[in-house]
Design a protein around this motif. Sequence first.
Motif, PDB file in Angstrom:
ATOM      1  N   VAL A 181       0.790  -1.232   0.000  1.00 58.24           N
ATOM      2  CA  VAL A 181       0.000   0.000   0.000  1.00 58.24           C
ATOM      3  C   VAL A 181       0.819   1.278   0.000  1.00 58.24           C
ATOM      4  N   LEU A 182       2.113   1.184   0.201  1.00 59.57           N
ATOM      5  CA  LEU A 182       2.922   2.390   0.183  1.00 59.57           C
ATOM      6  C   LEU A 182       4.356   2.053  -0.156  1.00 59.57           C
ATOM      7  N   SER A 183       5.062   3.047  -0.631  1.00 56.05           N
ATOM      8  CA  SER A 183       6.462   2.848  -0.976  1.00 56.05           C
ATOM      9  C   SER A 183       7.319   3.080   0.256  1.00 56.05           C
ATOM     10  N   ILE A 184       8.110   2.075   0.617  1.00 56.19           N
ATOM     11  CA  ILE A 184       9.008   2.234   1.758  1.00 56.19           C
ATOM     12  C   ILE A 184      10.427   2.551   1.291  1.00 56.19           C
ATOM     13  N   ASP A 185      10.582   2.766  -0.015  1.00 55.72           N
ATOM     14  CA  ASP A 185      11.909   3.029  -0.572  1.00 55.72           C
ATOM     15  C   ASP A 185      12.523   4.328  -0.058  1.00 55.72           C
ATOM     16  N   HIS A 186      11.709   5.263   0.368  1.00 53.11           N
ATOM     17  CA  HIS A 186      12.218   6.573   0.770  1.00 53.11           C
ATOM     18  C   HIS A 186      12.270   6.768   2.278  1.00 53.11           C
ATOM     19  N   PHE A 187      12.073   5.705   3.036  1.00 58.76           N
ATOM     20  CA  PHE A 187      12.248   5.792   4.481  1.00 58.76           C
ATOM     21  C   PHE A 187      13.735   5.810   4.800  1.00 58.76           C
ATOM     22  N   ASP A 188      14.086   6.511   5.840  1.00 62.72           N
ATOM     23  CA  ASP A 188      15.485   6.649   6.224  1.00 62.72           C
ATOM     24  C   ASP A 188      15.771   5.742   7.420  1.00 62.72           C
ATOM     25  N   ASP A 189      16.432   4.610   7.171  1.00 63.50           N
ATOM     26  CA  ASP A 189      16.740   3.659   8.239  1.00 63.50           C
ATOM     27  C   ASP A 189      17.614   4.285   9.316  1.00 63.50           C
ATOM     28  N   ASP A 190      18.500   5.202   8.937  1.00 67.21           N
ATOM     29  CA  ASP A 190      19.380   5.841   9.917  1.00 67.21           C
ATOM     30  C   ASP A 190      18.602   6.664  10.940  1.00 67.21           C
ATOM     31  N   LEU A 191      17.393   7.093  10.577  1.00 65.68           N
ATOM     32  CA  LEU A 191      16.542   7.868  11.495  1.00 65.68           C
ATOM     33  C   LEU A 191      15.475   6.985  12.132  1.00 65.68           C
ATOM     34  N   SER A 192      15.531   5.680  11.880  1.00 70.07           N
ATOM     35  CA  SER A 192      14.492   4.754  12.349  1.00 70.07           C
ATOM     36  C   SER A 192      13.119   5.236  11.892  1.00 70.07           C
ATOM     37  N   GLU A 193      13.037   5.532  10.610  1.00 67.41           N
ATOM     38  CA  GLU A 193      11.798   6.084  10.045  1.00 67.41           C
ATOM     39  C   GLU A 193      10.919   4.966   9.508  1.00 67.41           C
ATOM     40  N   GLY A 194       9.634   5.074   9.747  1.00 70.75           N
ATOM     41  CA  GLY A 194       8.693   4.085   9.251  1.00 70.75           C
ATOM     42  C   GLY A 194       7.264   4.502   9.543  1.00 70.75           C
ATOM     43  N   MET A 195       6.355   3.560   9.433  1.00 66.47           N
ATOM     44  CA  MET A 195       4.933   3.811   9.639  1.00 66.47           C
ATOM     45  C   MET A 195       4.456   3.060  10.888  1.00 66.47           C
ATOM     46  N   LEU A 196       3.784   3.785  11.769  1.00 65.01           N
ATOM     47  CA  LEU A 196       3.204   3.191  12.972  1.00 65.01           C
ATOM     48  C   LEU A 196       1.799   3.733  13.176  1.00 65.01           C
ATOM     49  N   TRP A 197       1.005   3.016  13.959  1.00 68.76           N
ATOM     50  CA  TRP A 197      -0.387   3.389  14.244  1.00 68.76           C
ATOM     51  C   TRP A 197      -0.487   4.246  15.504  1.00 68.76           C
ATOM     52  N   HIS A 198      -1.480   5.134  15.515  1.00 66.72           N
ATOM     53  CA  HIS A 198      -1.763   5.981  16.681  1.00 66.72           C
ATOM     54  C   HIS A 198      -3.271   6.008  16.878  1.00 66.72           C
ATOM     55  N   GLY A 199      -3.751   5.473  18.019  1.00 67.22           N
ATOM     56  CA  GLY A 199      -5.171   5.504  18.338  1.00 67.22           C
ATOM     57  C   GLY A 199      -5.522   6.800  19.046  1.00 67.22           C
ATOM     58  N   THR A 200      -6.651   7.389  18.685  1.00 73.57           N
ATOM     59  CA  THR A 200      -7.019   8.685  19.248  1.00 73.57           C
ATOM     60  C   THR A 200      -8.518   8.927  19.111  1.00 73.57           C
ATOM     61  N   SER A 201      -8.958  10.120  19.418  1.00 68.96           N
ATOM     62  CA  SER A 201     -10.359  10.505  19.239  1.00 68.96           C
ATOM     63  C   SER A 201     -10.521  11.218  17.895  1.00 68.96           C
ATOM     64  N   ARG A 202     -11.737  11.360  17.443  1.00 67.23           N
ATOM     65  CA  ARG A 202     -12.012  12.072  16.179  1.00 67.23           C
ATOM     66  C   ARG A 202     -11.528  13.521  16.275  1.00 67.23           C
ATOM     67  N   GLU A 203     -11.811  14.158  17.404  1.00 67.37           N
ATOM     68  CA  GLU A 203     -11.415  15.557  17.586  1.00 67.37           C
ATOM     69  C   GLU A 203      -9.894  15.705  17.551  1.00 67.37           C
ATOM     70  N   SER A 204      -9.194  14.805  18.237  1.00 71.27           N
ATOM     71  CA  SER A 204      -7.732  14.860  18.238  1.00 71.27           C
ATOM     72  C   SER A 204      -7.168  14.561  16.850  1.00 71.27           C
ATOM     73  N   ALA A 205      -7.761  13.609  16.137  1.00 74.38           N
ATOM     74  CA  ALA A 205      -7.299  13.285  14.785  1.00 74.38           C
ATOM     75  C   ALA A 205      -7.433  14.498  13.869  1.00 74.38           C
ATOM     76  N   ASP A 206      -8.545  15.211  13.981  1.00 79.83           N
ATOM     77  CA  ASP A 206      -8.733  16.427  13.184  1.00 79.83           C
ATOM     78  C   ASP A 206      -7.662  17.463  13.508  1.00 79.83           C
ATOM     79  N   CYS A 207      -7.375  17.633  14.791  1.00 71.13           N
ATOM     80  CA  CYS A 207      -6.359  18.587  15.231  1.00 71.13           C
ATOM     81  C   CYS A 207      -4.970  18.162  14.737  1.00 71.13           C
ATOM     82  N   ILE A 208      -4.649  16.879  14.839  1.00 74.23           N
ATOM     83  CA  ILE A 208      -3.359  16.367  14.375  1.00 74.23           C
ATOM     84  C   ILE A 208      -3.213  16.598  12.877  1.00 74.23           C
ATOM     85  N   ALA A 209      -4.280  16.360  12.120  1.00 74.53           N
ATOM     86  CA  ALA A 209      -4.236  16.557  10.673  1.00 74.53           C
ATOM     87  C   ALA A 209      -4.000  18.015  10.302  1.00 74.53           C
TER      88      ALA A 209
END
Length: 159
Positions: free
Chosen positions: A52-80
Amino acid sequence: ESAHLWQQYSSFKATLRSRLEKRAAYQGVGQECAARNMLASLFRNMSFAGRVLSIDHFDDDLSEGMLWHGTSRESADCIAREGFWIPPEGEADNRKRYGRGIYFAECLDKSLLYADTKDKLSVVLLCRIACGACLCTGAEEDPSAHARAMAAGLDSVLA
């Protein structure tokens, strides 16, 4: 995707890279590199990553990747709109299992436990993150982990 948030994230990555390079010059290789290698392997082996996504541009030296974050609708809107924000000490008392911070999980099921289920709708975000150098803890709960990581000049806690 917001251009403003992407610029903030890119700036954060540049700052993180600079800190890691300075730290490596003084400390050499140690446990943080083992954690970084473990995170890179985890991100590359996630079942959805190649589909579903390209991981070719993640930076291993920065420990970069995709992780999940559970939250409320209001917080998700604010985060976005504004990105993640860590409240000042004492302002928010939730999720102190490993100290102050923003909590992510590699498993969707884990993040769903923290999602607000208002109107039978759970909200989770799939986030691109850069962990940097990590303090590793195997404890189920370690409220002082964040403070120890900061004192050691590390960027995050891996549990």
